[in-house]
Design an enzyme around this catalytic site. Structure first.
Site, PDB file in Angstrom:
ATOM      1  N   TYR A 155      -1.739  -1.984  10.169  1.00 54.41           N
ATOM      2  CA  TYR A 155      -1.894  -1.897   9.069  1.00 54.41           C
ATOM      3  C   TYR A 155      -0.660  -1.310   8.167  1.00 54.41           C
ATOM      4  CZ  TYR A 155      -3.905  -1.209   3.979  1.00 54.41           C
ATOM      5  OH  TYR A 155      -4.003  -1.782   2.679  1.00 54.41           O
ATOM      6  N   SER A 210       1.077  -1.094  -0.343  1.00 51.18           N
ATOM      7  CA  SER A 210      -0.325   0.245   0.317  1.00 51.18           C
ATOM      8  C   SER A 210       1.104   1.416   0.369  1.00 51.18           C
ATOM      9  CB  SER A 210      -0.458   0.392   1.293  1.00 51.18           C
ATOM     10  OG  SER A 210      -1.530   1.352   1.419  1.00 51.18           O
TER      11      SER A 210
HETATM   12  N1  LIG Z   1      -8.868  -0.480  -1.523  1.00 50.04           N
HETATM   13  C1  LIG Z   1      -7.802   0.727  -1.401  1.00 50.04           C
HETATM   14  O1  LIG Z   1      -7.939   2.192  -0.870  1.00 50.04           O
HETATM   15  C2  LIG Z   1      -6.520  -0.305  -1.218  1.00 50.04           C
HETATM   16  C3  LIG Z   1      -5.503   0.959  -1.034  1.00 50.04           C
HETATM   17  C4  LIG Z   1      -3.562   0.220  -0.987  1.00 50.04           C
HETATM   18  C5  LIG Z   1      -3.771  -1.251  -0.741  1.00 50.04           C
HETATM   19  N2  LIG Z   1      -4.824  -2.137  -0.869  1.00 50.04           N
HETATM   20  C6  LIG Z   1      -5.045  -3.251  -0.369  1.00 50.04           C
HETATM   21  O2  LIG Z   1      -4.880  -4.137  -1.856  1.00 50.04           O
HETATM   22  C7  LIG Z   1      -5.935  -5.991  -1.331  1.00 50.04           C
HETATM   23  C8  LIG Z   1      -7.430  -6.030  -1.375  1.00 50.04           C
HETATM   24  O3  LIG Z   1      -8.235  -5.136  -1.019  1.00 50.04           O
HETATM   25  P1  LIG Z   1      -9.697  -4.386  -1.971  1.00 50.04           P
HETATM   26  O4  LIG Z   1      -9.114  -2.381  -2.179  1.00 50.04           O
HETATM   27  O5  LIG Z   1      -9.948  -5.430  -2.732  1.00 50.04           O
HETATM   28  O6  LIG Z   1     -10.310  -4.678  -0.570  1.00 50.04           O
HETATM   29  P2  LIG Z   1     -11.832  -5.564  -0.956  1.00 50.04           P
HETATM   30  O7  LIG Z   1     -12.961  -4.478  -1.388  1.00 50.04           O
HETATM   31  O8  LIG Z   1     -12.300  -5.141   0.623  1.00 50.04           O
HETATM   32  O9  LIG Z   1     -11.623  -6.900  -1.166  1.00 50.04           O
HETATM   33  C9  LIG Z   1     -10.242  -7.447   0.187  1.00 50.04           C
HETATM   34  C10 LIG Z   1     -10.645  -8.806  -0.260  1.00 50.04           C
HETATM   35  O10 LIG Z   1      -9.633  -9.523   0.702  1.00 50.04           O
HETATM   36  C11 LIG Z   1     -10.598 -10.698   1.265  1.00 50.04           C
HETATM   37  N3  LIG Z   1     -10.074 -11.488   2.452  1.00 50.04           N
HETATM   38  C12 LIG Z   1     -10.397 -10.360   3.719  1.00 50.04           C
HETATM   39  N4  LIG Z   1     -10.334 -11.123   4.723  1.00 50.04           N
HETATM   40  C13 LIG Z   1     -10.192 -12.205   4.737  1.00 50.04           C
HETATM   41  C14 LIG Z   1      -9.687 -13.761   4.763  1.00 50.04           C
HETATM   42  N5  LIG Z   1     -10.231 -13.229   6.156  1.00 50.04           N
HETATM   43  N6  LIG Z   1      -9.444 -15.025   3.962  1.00 50.04           N
HETATM   44  C15 LIG Z   1      -9.538 -14.801   2.889  1.00 50.04           C
HETATM   45  N7  LIG Z   1      -9.691 -13.800   2.457  1.00 50.04           N
HETATM   46  C16 LIG Z   1     -10.048 -12.420   2.923  1.00 50.04           C
HETATM   47  C17 LIG Z   1     -12.260 -10.275   0.741  1.00 50.04           C
HETATM   48  O11 LIG Z   1     -12.787 -11.323   0.839  1.00 50.04           O
HETATM   49  P3  LIG Z   1     -14.022 -11.969   1.881  1.00 50.04           P
HETATM   50  O12 LIG Z   1     -14.281 -11.271   2.563  1.00 50.04           O
HETATM   51  O13 LIG Z   1     -14.868 -12.944   1.122  1.00 50.04           O
HETATM   52  O14 LIG Z   1     -13.152 -13.423   2.113  1.00 50.04           O
HETATM   53  C18 LIG Z   1     -11.839  -9.796  -0.858  1.00 50.04           C
HETATM   54  O15 LIG Z   1     -11.821 -10.382  -1.262  1.00 50.04           O
HETATM   55  C19 LIG Z   1      -5.356  -5.288   0.685  1.00 50.04           C
HETATM   56  O16 LIG Z   1      -4.493  -5.971   0.588  1.00 50.04           O
HETATM   57  C20 LIG Z   1      -5.331  -3.970   0.696  1.00 50.04           C
HETATM   58  O17 LIG Z   1      -5.048  -3.983   2.129  1.00 50.04           O
HETATM   59  C21 LIG Z   1      -6.637  -1.301  -0.927  1.00 50.04           C
END
Ligand SMILES: NC(=O)c1ccc[n+]([C@@H]2O[C@H](COP(=O)([O-])OP(=O)(O)OC[C@H]3O[C@@H](n4cnc5c(N)ncnc54)[C@H](OP(=O)(O)O)[C@@H]3O)[C@@H](O)[C@H]2O)c1
Length: 261
Positions: A153, A140
């Site tokens: 985080y 991130s």
């Molecule tokens: N969105 C942002 O602004 C942002 C910025 C920087 C980095 N990121 C990173 O990008 C990655 C994806 O995030 P996103 O933005 O796409 O968020 P999201 O839309 O909330 O998706 C998160 C995904 O992670 C899965 N997940 C969460 N806990 C889990 C668990 N215990 N076991 C298995 N799967 C799990 C969820 O699936 P289930 O709930 O179905 O398990 C979901 O598919 C993360 O690592 C996040 O830290 C996001």
């Protein structure tokens, strides 16, 4: 392209689901992992129909220490060889450190540090032996930012940024590229899960990216062998302003002057 297979964690939403759509369109077979199996099955159906790829799903909670081994065991039983790993599943808690039950904090560490490292460790030897592999670890822009009060985080994502570069140094000579993908604010369910949607909705548009932009730039970065990628001009400027020594110079310094090699 030959039928390579990509394992994507957190494929039921956001950036992970977008990676699944992108890699399916590129011709990869997929193994999709997350807890919400129904969503994975719907996505698998959509991608199989649209692109004629093979798409397997495996429901797993990555806070369970047994999950990474179970995922790879499933892949082996299905005869799937993992050529591409997207370690994407993640979330951020926002409780005060002392108020959060240890189970919650341990779950964050297991999900975003141990499972990420273990999955890479389980697939990298095969990639190295075959002379081709790609690993994208979701870090991130928080990894470049000052630590946030009470948040694990920023520390977790700093670990992911750092370890990805170490793995890249070791594996690149064998045709395996490892990239830490470091997005800024990206439209997904992340802030709904964190409970910060009301606050982040007030942030200006220029700070936000669509997941498609993040995924495309991340994919191009790993294919080119870039050890980290901050997608988008605004995020690049923010990350650069946070570090007096540019990350690319830190990578070169680390690679060149390691006395422990
Ligand atoms: N969105 C942002 O602004 C942002 C910025 C920087 C980095 N990121 C990173 O990008 C990655 C994806 O995030 P996103 O933005 O796409 O968020 P999201 O839309 O909330 O998706 C998160 C995904 O992670 C899965 N997940 C969460 N806990 C889990 C668990 N215990 N076991 C298995 N799967 C799990 C969820 O699936 P289930 O709930 O179905 O398990 C979901 O598919 C993360 O690592 C996040 O830290 C996001």
């Amino acid at each position: 392209m030959s039928q390579r297979t990509a394992l994507i964690t957190g494929a039921s939403a956001g950036i992970g689901a977008t990676f699944a759509r992108f890699l399916a369109a590129e011709g990869y077979n997929l193994l999709l992992v997350a807890r919400r199996e129904e969503r994975l099955r719907e996505l698998a159906q959509e991608l199989t129909a649209a692109h004629g790829i093979r798409c397997d799903v495996f429901a797993a909670d990555l806070t369970d220490p047994a999950a990474p081994a179970a995922i790879i065991d499933f892949a082996d039983r299905q005869g799937l060889t993992i050529d591409f790993l997207v370690n994407n599943a993640g979330l951020s808690g926002k409780s005060k450190f002392v108020d959060a039950p240890w189970k919650e904090l341990a779950g964050e560490i297991q999900l975003m540090i141990t499972a990420v490292t273990e999955l890479a460790h389980r697939v990298a030897p095969g990639m190295k032996a075959r002379g081709w592999g790609r690993i994208i670890n979701l870090s991130s822009i928080a990894a470049f930012a000052p630590p946030g009060e009470s948040l694990l985080y920023t520390g977790i994502k700093s670990y992911v940024l750092n370890i990805s570069q170490s793995l890249d140094m070791e594996l690149k000579p064998y045709g395996v590229h490892v990239t830490a993908l470091c997005p800024g604010f990206t439209w997904s369910e992340f802030h709904d899960v964190m409970g910060t949607r009301d606050t982040t909705n007030k942030f200006p548009d220029f700070l936000w990216q669509q997941p498609e932009e993040v995924v495309k730039e991340g994919y191009e970065a790993v294919m080119k062998g870039k050890p980290f990628c901050v997608p988008g001009k605004v995020n690049k400027a923010i990350a650069a302003s946070m570090r007096p020594v540019p990350e690319s110079v830190r990578y070169l310094l680390g690679k060149t002057f390691n006395p422990f090699k």
